[in-house]
Structures are given as C-alpha cells and as structure tokens.
Write an enzyme that holds these catalytic residues in place. Structure first.
Site, PDB file in Angstrom:
ATOM      1  N   ASN A  79       0.529  -0.811  -0.279  1.00 23.16           N
ATOM      2  CA  ASN A  79      -0.350  -0.168  -0.081  1.00 23.16           C
ATOM      3  C   ASN A  79       0.888   1.689  -0.081  1.00 23.16           C
ATOM      4  O   ASN A  79       1.895   1.129   0.652  1.00 23.16           O
ATOM      5  CB  ASN A  79      -0.928  -0.004   1.415  1.00 23.16           C
ATOM      6  CG  ASN A  79      -2.003   1.169   0.924  1.00 23.16           C
ATOM      7  OD1 ASN A  79      -1.929   2.034   1.106  1.00 23.16           O
ATOM      8  ND2 ASN A  79      -2.865   0.483   1.615  1.00 23.16           N
ATOM      9  N   GLY A 141     -15.108   3.886   2.260  1.00 18.35           N
ATOM     10  CA  GLY A 141     -13.996   4.581   2.894  1.00 18.35           C
ATOM     11  C   GLY A 141     -12.763   4.267   1.695  1.00 18.35           C
ATOM     12  O   GLY A 141     -11.346   4.886   2.198  1.00 18.35           O
ATOM     13  N   ALA A 142     -13.060   3.544   1.102  1.00 19.69           N
ATOM     14  CA  ALA A 142     -12.273   3.251  -0.301  1.00 19.69           C
ATOM     15  C   ALA A 142     -12.031   4.444  -0.748  1.00 19.69           C
ATOM     16  O   ALA A 142     -11.820   5.138  -1.284  1.00 19.69           O
ATOM     17  CB  ALA A 142     -12.881   2.142  -1.696  1.00 19.69           C
ATOM     18  N   HIS A 149     -10.220  -3.965  -4.203  1.00 22.64           N
ATOM     19  CA  HIS A 149      -8.697  -4.561  -3.604  1.00 22.64           C
ATOM     20  C   HIS A 149      -8.908  -5.293  -1.627  1.00 22.64           C
ATOM     21  O   HIS A 149      -9.760  -4.276  -1.307  1.00 22.64           O
ATOM     22  CB  HIS A 149      -7.667  -3.593  -3.363  1.00 22.64           C
ATOM     23  CG  HIS A 149      -7.742  -2.461  -3.177  1.00 22.64           C
ATOM     24  ND1 HIS A 149      -8.834  -1.311  -3.202  1.00 22.64           N
ATOM     25  CD2 HIS A 149      -8.230  -1.611  -1.955  1.00 22.64           C
ATOM     26  CE1 HIS A 149      -9.075  -0.368  -3.078  1.00 22.64           C
ATOM     27  NE2 HIS A 149      -8.513  -0.720  -1.562  1.00 22.64           N
ATOM     28  N   HIS A 151      -7.930  -5.719   1.636  1.00 23.94           N
ATOM     29  CA  HIS A 151      -6.368  -4.636   2.372  1.00 23.94           C
ATOM     30  C   HIS A 151      -5.889  -6.200   3.599  1.00 23.94           C
ATOM     31  O   HIS A 151      -6.771  -6.593   3.873  1.00 23.94           O
ATOM     32  CB  HIS A 151      -6.253  -3.792   3.295  1.00 23.94           C
ATOM     33  CG  HIS A 151      -6.709  -2.043   2.534  1.00 23.94           C
ATOM     34  ND1 HIS A 151      -6.371  -1.486   2.848  1.00 23.94           N
ATOM     35  CD2 HIS A 151      -8.305  -2.005   2.417  1.00 23.94           C
ATOM     36  CE1 HIS A 151      -6.305  -0.447   2.169  1.00 23.94           C
ATOM     37  NE2 HIS A 151      -7.779  -0.687   1.541  1.00 23.94           N
TER      38      HIS A 151
END
Length: 191
Positions: A79, A141-142, A149, A151
């Site tokens: 990330n 919240g993306a 994807h 996390h």
C-alpha cells in the site's frame, strides 16, 4: 512573523516563513501527506486503464510498482499509504469495483493470497494480529473505489498511539521498497 517572547511564552506563527519552526505544540510536519489528501494516485474516473493505479501497476516492474507476488487472477502489492509497516493489498488484475462482481476464480485467489500474505508477514515481521477488509465504494472508505482490493494489515499491541489522533499522522518505520524486498523474498518460502 513570529513575535519574540520569554521562553515560557507561546510562540505564534503568522506566516509561511515559520512553517516547521519548533513551538510548544511540538508539531510533526508531514507535507508529503498532502499528495494523498490531494488525491494523487487516485483515478480521475472509474474507467480501467492507465488512469487506475491498480490496472497500471502490473504493467511495470515489480520493484517499481511495489508488487510482492503475482498470481494467475490477482496480485499482492504494498500500500502506498500504509496503515502500518507491511500493509498489503490483494487486487484482481481485472478492473472490477464490487466484491459481488468478482469471478469465482478471482474470489478464490484473493482469499488464498490473503492467507499467504498473513503467513509471509507472520514469518517476516511477527505481528500480533491482523486487520483484513475491503472498503466498498467511496462512502465505505475506498480510496480507489473503482478497483476491488483487499487490505491485509499487520498489527502489534501498542501500534496505535497519539500520532493519528492528535497529529493526524501515522509513523511508518520501514521504507516501502525495503518492505517489498523483504516480503517478496519470503513469499516462496512462507506462502
């Protein structure tokens, strides 16, 4: 211009010349975070292609894109704006936004690569726990809502401290390239 006062007095900043000058608040200046806040690396549209960072990444060298591992349908990447050291993302190659729109093969490989990521992170960094999750849509919240994807975030007791709460800043003690090299080398052994 800051006014000069006795040592016990508060120093007040009035203009840009004083940015970064220590004061009683002991600010941690993080101007590099403005790139994230300003939307750098976020696609301007929901379309696939070079505008999408998750579509673009696999077309570059792994070291350049911070890709840790490539699977058949999905890949694992560091990330760029990590929550903690070793924060990984598992992304399908295909540009798809919703988890319900992923194929059975993509869903299976995302789960398998998430498990492998946990094993590799455990072997290399010894976290005490993990956060796993997907943020669906901008309201969910993306940061990149148009490309699915997952996390995989390693966690340690005490890793959340005053910085995010008071300073709006997270201290990450490992360079992304160093983390990518460590995890990529350990993938074959521990995945």
């Amino acid at each position: 211009m800051a006014a000069d006062h006795d040592a016990d007095q508060v120093r007040i900043e009035f203009d840009d010349d004083e940015v970064g000058v220590p004061d009683p608040f002991r600010r941690l200046w993080t101007p590099h975070r403005m790139a994230y806040i300003g939307g750098q690396d976020k696609p301007a549209s929901a379309r696939a292609g070079q505008d999408c960072p998750f579509c673009r990444a696999p077309s570059h060298r792994d070291e350049e894109s911070l890709i840790v591992h490539r699977g058949e349908f999905c890949y694992v990447v560091m990330n760029l704006y990590p929550y903690s050291p070793g924060h990984l993302l598992v992304c399908p190659y295909r540009h798809v936004a919703g988890y319900v729109d992923a194929t059975a093969e993509e869903t299976r490989e995302m789960a398998e690569l998430s498990q492998s990521a946990i094993r590799v992170l455990t072997a290399t960094s010894h976290p005490q726990g993990f956060n796993l999750g997907m943020n669906q849509g901008a309201p969910g919240g993306a940061g990149v809502a148009a490309h699915l994807h997952q996390h995989v975030v390693p966690r340690w007791i005490g890793d959340t401290n005053f910085l995010p709460i008071i300073g709006g800043t997270r201290a990450v003690p490992q360079l992304l390239g160093d983390g990518r090299t460590l995890l990529a080398e350990a993938w074959e052994t521990h995945a």
